[in-house]
Design a protein around this motif. Structure first.
Motif, short mmCIF file in Angstrom:
data_model
loop_
_atom_site.label_atom_id
_atom_site.label_comp_id
_atom_site.label_asym_id
_atom_site.label_seq_id
_atom_site.Cartn_x
_atom_site.Cartn_y
_atom_site.Cartn_z
N GLU A 9 -19.00 -33.48 34.63
CA GLU A 9 -18.68 -34.87 34.27
C GLU A 9 -17.86 -35.47 35.39
O GLU A 9 -16.91 -34.86 35.88
CB GLU A 9 -17.89 -34.92 32.97
CG GLU A 9 -17.58 -36.33 32.52
CD GLU A 9 -16.77 -36.38 31.24
OE1 GLU A 9 -16.51 -37.50 30.77
OE2 GLU A 9 -16.38 -35.32 30.72
N THR A 10 -18.25 -36.66 35.80
CA THR A 10 -17.56 -37.33 36.90
C THR A 10 -17.13 -38.73 36.50
O THR A 10 -17.60 -39.28 35.51
CB THR A 10 -18.47 -37.46 38.15
OG1 THR A 10 -19.51 -38.38 37.86
CG2 THR A 10 -19.03 -36.12 38.56
N LEU A 11 -16.28 -39.30 37.30
CA LEU A 11 -15.87 -40.68 37.14
C LEU A 11 -16.56 -41.46 38.27
O LEU A 11 -16.22 -41.30 39.43
CB LEU A 11 -14.36 -40.83 37.25
CG LEU A 11 -13.80 -42.23 37.04
CD1 LEU A 11 -14.15 -42.73 35.63
CD2 LEU A 11 -12.30 -42.22 37.22
N SER A 15 -20.15 -39.99 42.59
CA SER A 15 -19.76 -38.58 42.40
C SER A 15 -20.82 -37.80 41.65
O SER A 15 -21.12 -36.65 41.99
CB SER A 15 -18.44 -38.50 41.63
OG SER A 15 -17.40 -39.02 42.39
N ARG A 41 -17.66 -42.81 33.03
CA ARG A 41 -17.84 -41.35 33.08
C ARG A 41 -19.31 -41.01 32.91
O ARG A 41 -19.96 -41.44 31.96
CB ARG A 41 -17.03 -40.67 31.97
CG ARG A 41 -15.56 -40.81 32.16
CD ARG A 41 -14.81 -40.16 31.04
NE ARG A 41 -13.39 -40.22 31.28
CZ ARG A 41 -12.53 -39.40 30.73
NH1 ARG A 41 -12.94 -38.46 29.90
NH2 ARG A 41 -11.25 -39.50 31.01
N GLU A 65 -16.27 -33.85 44.54
CA GLU A 65 -14.88 -34.10 44.91
C GLU A 65 -14.75 -34.67 46.32
O GLU A 65 -13.71 -35.20 46.67
CB GLU A 65 -14.07 -32.82 44.77
CG GLU A 65 -13.85 -32.44 43.32
CD GLU A 65 -13.10 -31.14 43.13
OE1 GLU A 65 -12.98 -30.35 44.10
OE2 GLU A 65 -12.62 -30.91 42.01
N THR A 71 -14.53 -39.02 41.24
CA THR A 71 -13.89 -37.71 41.11
C THR A 71 -14.60 -36.90 40.04
O THR A 71 -15.21 -37.45 39.12
CB THR A 71 -12.40 -37.86 40.76
OG1 THR A 71 -11.81 -36.57 40.74
CG2 THR A 71 -12.19 -38.52 39.42
N VAL A 72 -14.52 -35.60 40.15
CA VAL A 72 -15.02 -34.70 39.11
C VAL A 72 -13.93 -34.60 38.04
O VAL A 72 -12.79 -34.26 38.35
CB VAL A 72 -15.37 -33.31 39.68
CG1 VAL A 72 -15.72 -32.35 38.57
CG2 VAL A 72 -16.50 -33.43 40.68
N ILE A 73 -14.30 -34.90 36.81
CA ILE A 73 -13.34 -34.87 35.71
C ILE A 73 -13.28 -33.48 35.10
O ILE A 73 -12.22 -32.91 34.90
CB ILE A 73 -13.70 -35.91 34.64
CG1 ILE A 73 -13.60 -37.31 35.24
CG2 ILE A 73 -12.79 -35.79 33.43
CD1 ILE A 73 -14.16 -38.38 34.36
N THR A 74 -14.43 -32.94 34.78
CA THR A 74 -14.49 -31.62 34.15
C THR A 74 -15.86 -31.00 34.37
O THR A 74 -16.79 -31.66 34.81
CB THR A 74 -14.17 -31.72 32.64
OG1 THR A 74 -14.01 -30.41 32.10
CG2 THR A 74 -15.24 -32.48 31.89
N HIS A 75 -15.94 -29.73 34.05
CA HIS A 75 -17.21 -29.01 34.16
C HIS A 75 -17.19 -27.86 33.16
O HIS A 75 -16.12 -27.43 32.72
CB HIS A 75 -17.44 -28.49 35.57
CG HIS A 75 -16.38 -27.52 36.02
ND1 HIS A 75 -16.48 -26.18 35.81
CD2 HIS A 75 -15.21 -27.72 36.63
CE1 HIS A 75 -15.41 -25.58 36.29
NE2 HIS A 75 -14.61 -26.51 36.80
#
Length: 103
Positions: A9-11, A15, A41, A65, A71-75
């Motif tokens: 998941e990215t913003l 990204s 997102r 990144e 930006t990468v929020i989570t994975h």
């Protein structure tokens, strides 16, 4: 061989585009889902063998990144998702993704 699903998941769109591109170039995986989580997102999900998904997600995180405007929020990686998860969530292979299936 065990199958897995990996999600990043990215913003911002740049990204997620960089992450998706890096994932399919780094490993034998297939993009099975792309969508908007909320606001700006975005997320992309890939399927493949566990080792390939691990490699793809690592490459996707690194590429996502490096983008300056996002930006990468989570994975997350799910090895061997059960059939009921595959049936309910949009992580299964579809007619659209089948021609690009790597395995």
């Amino acid at each position: 061989m065990p199958m897995a699903v990996g999600v990043i998941e990215t913003l911002g769109f740049p990204s997620v585009l960089a992450a998706a591109d890096a994932m399919v170039k780094a490993a034998a995986v297939t993009i099975v889902y792309y969508g908007q989580a909320e606001s700006a997102r975005l997320l992309v999900a890939v399927r493949g063998h566990v080792s390939e998904v691990n490699r793809a997600v690592e490459a996707g995180i690194a590429a996502g990144e490096q983008v300056k405007v996002g930006t990468v929020i989570t994975h997350y990686i799910v090895p061997n998702p059960p059939e009921n998860v595959e049936t309910i969530l949009p992580i299964h292979f579809t007619e659209a993704s089948e021609p690009y299936r790597m395995f």
